[in-house]
Design a protein around this motif. Structure first.
Motif, mmCIF file in Angstrom:
data_model
loop_
_atom_site.group_PDB
_atom_site.id
_atom_site.type_symbol
_atom_site.label_atom_id
_atom_site.label_comp_id
_atom_site.label_asym_id
_atom_site.label_seq_id
_atom_site.Cartn_x
_atom_site.Cartn_y
_atom_site.Cartn_z
ATOM 1 N N UNK A 1 1.019 -1.138 -0.099
ATOM 2 C CA UNK A 1 0.093 -0.048 0.003
ATOM 3 C C UNK A 1 0.946 1.186 -0.033
ATOM 4 N N UNK A 2 0.413 2.242 -0.667
ATOM 5 C CA UNK A 2 1.204 3.488 -0.925
ATOM 6 C C UNK A 2 1.278 4.260 0.550
ATOM 7 N N UNK A 3 0.376 3.904 1.435
ATOM 8 C CA UNK A 3 0.289 4.577 2.626
ATOM 9 C C UNK A 3 1.622 4.483 3.621
ATOM 10 N N UNK A 4 2.265 3.359 3.197
ATOM 11 C CA UNK A 4 3.500 2.976 3.999
ATOM 12 C C UNK A 4 4.904 3.920 3.441
ATOM 13 N N UNK A 5 4.513 4.417 2.319
ATOM 14 C CA UNK A 5 5.555 5.292 1.757
ATOM 15 C C UNK A 5 5.656 6.537 2.231
ATOM 16 N N UNK A 6 6.900 6.782 2.509
ATOM 17 C CA UNK A 6 7.273 8.299 3.186
ATOM 18 C C UNK A 6 6.651 9.527 2.638
ATOM 19 N N UNK A 8 3.691 9.720 0.561
ATOM 20 C CA UNK A 8 2.262 9.270 0.273
ATOM 21 C C UNK A 8 1.477 10.460 0.947
ATOM 22 N N UNK A 9 0.621 11.185 0.317
ATOM 23 C CA UNK A 9 -0.096 12.282 0.611
ATOM 24 C C UNK A 9 -1.112 11.785 1.803
ATOM 25 N N UNK A 10 -1.259 10.430 1.534
ATOM 26 C CA UNK A 10 -2.471 10.055 2.533
ATOM 27 C C UNK A 10 -2.012 9.949 3.825
ATOM 28 N N UNK A 11 -0.741 9.380 3.841
ATOM 29 C CA UNK A 11 0.115 9.315 5.079
ATOM 30 C C UNK A 11 0.291 10.507 6.056
ATOM 31 N N UNK A 12 0.383 11.656 5.227
ATOM 32 C CA UNK A 12 0.552 12.903 5.921
ATOM 33 C C UNK A 12 -1.068 13.331 6.794
ATOM 34 N N UNK A 13 -1.951 12.859 5.855
ATOM 35 C CA UNK A 13 -3.125 13.168 6.570
ATOM 36 C C UNK A 13 -3.437 12.321 7.768
ATOM 37 N N UNK A 14 -3.171 11.088 7.675
ATOM 38 C CA UNK A 14 -3.266 10.113 8.799
ATOM 39 C C UNK A 14 -2.546 10.618 10.004
ATOM 40 N N UNK A 15 -1.294 11.139 9.629
ATOM 41 C CA UNK A 15 -0.413 11.638 10.863
ATOM 42 C C UNK A 15 -1.099 12.722 11.318
#
Length: 139
Positions: A1-6, A8-15
């Motif tokens: 999944x892309x969310x595990x990539x540094x 990834x815009x989704x990761x920033x939202x999750x953070x």
């Protein structure tokens, strides 16, 4: 999944959403009633003005809340969730409800863990974590 990539815009939202003060702001505003800055600060015991301002700006930037300034002296500013914010606010409220419903079991688990780990000498493993003959530590 892309969310595990540094990157990834989704990761920033999750953070952002996973932040302590973000979650509490979302729950405070989840009922749909607009709140003023001072009211939010009173609700969120322990938050500083600086951190609350940063949190509100981040939520506004992501489209999760709107900031409305009334032309009064001094200016009156209210915050409320957008439709997108209400949606994530409902999810965070579910996590809050789960946390409250399970806090007794969590506190017991904490106490049991603390009791187990304080009785063990520093640097030693319990019998369940002893290295195998090959030197690996089992999962």
């Amino acid at each position: 999944m892309e969310v595990f990539l540094r990157d990834c815009p989704t990761r920033a939202v999750l953070e952002l959403i996973a932040g302590k003060w973000t979650m509490l702001v979302l729950v405070a505003l989840e009922d749909g009633r607009p709140m003023r800055f001072a009211e939010l600060r009173r609700w969120l015991d322990g938050v500083t003005s600086k951190v609350l301002t940063q949190t509100l700006r981040a939520l506004e930037r992501e489209g999760l809340l709107v900031r409305r300034v009334y032309p009064t002296v001094p200016p009156c500013v209210e915050y409320r969730l957008t439709k997108l914010g209400e949606e994530v606010g409902g999810l965070v409220q579910s996590i809050t409800d789960w946390s409250q419903a399970n806090i007794a079991a969590i506190q017991i688990a904490r106490e049991e863990f603390d009791e187990r780990t304080t009785r063990r000498p520093v640097g030693s493993y319990g019998s369940e974590h002893r290295p195998t003959r090959s030197g690996d530590i089992p999962d």
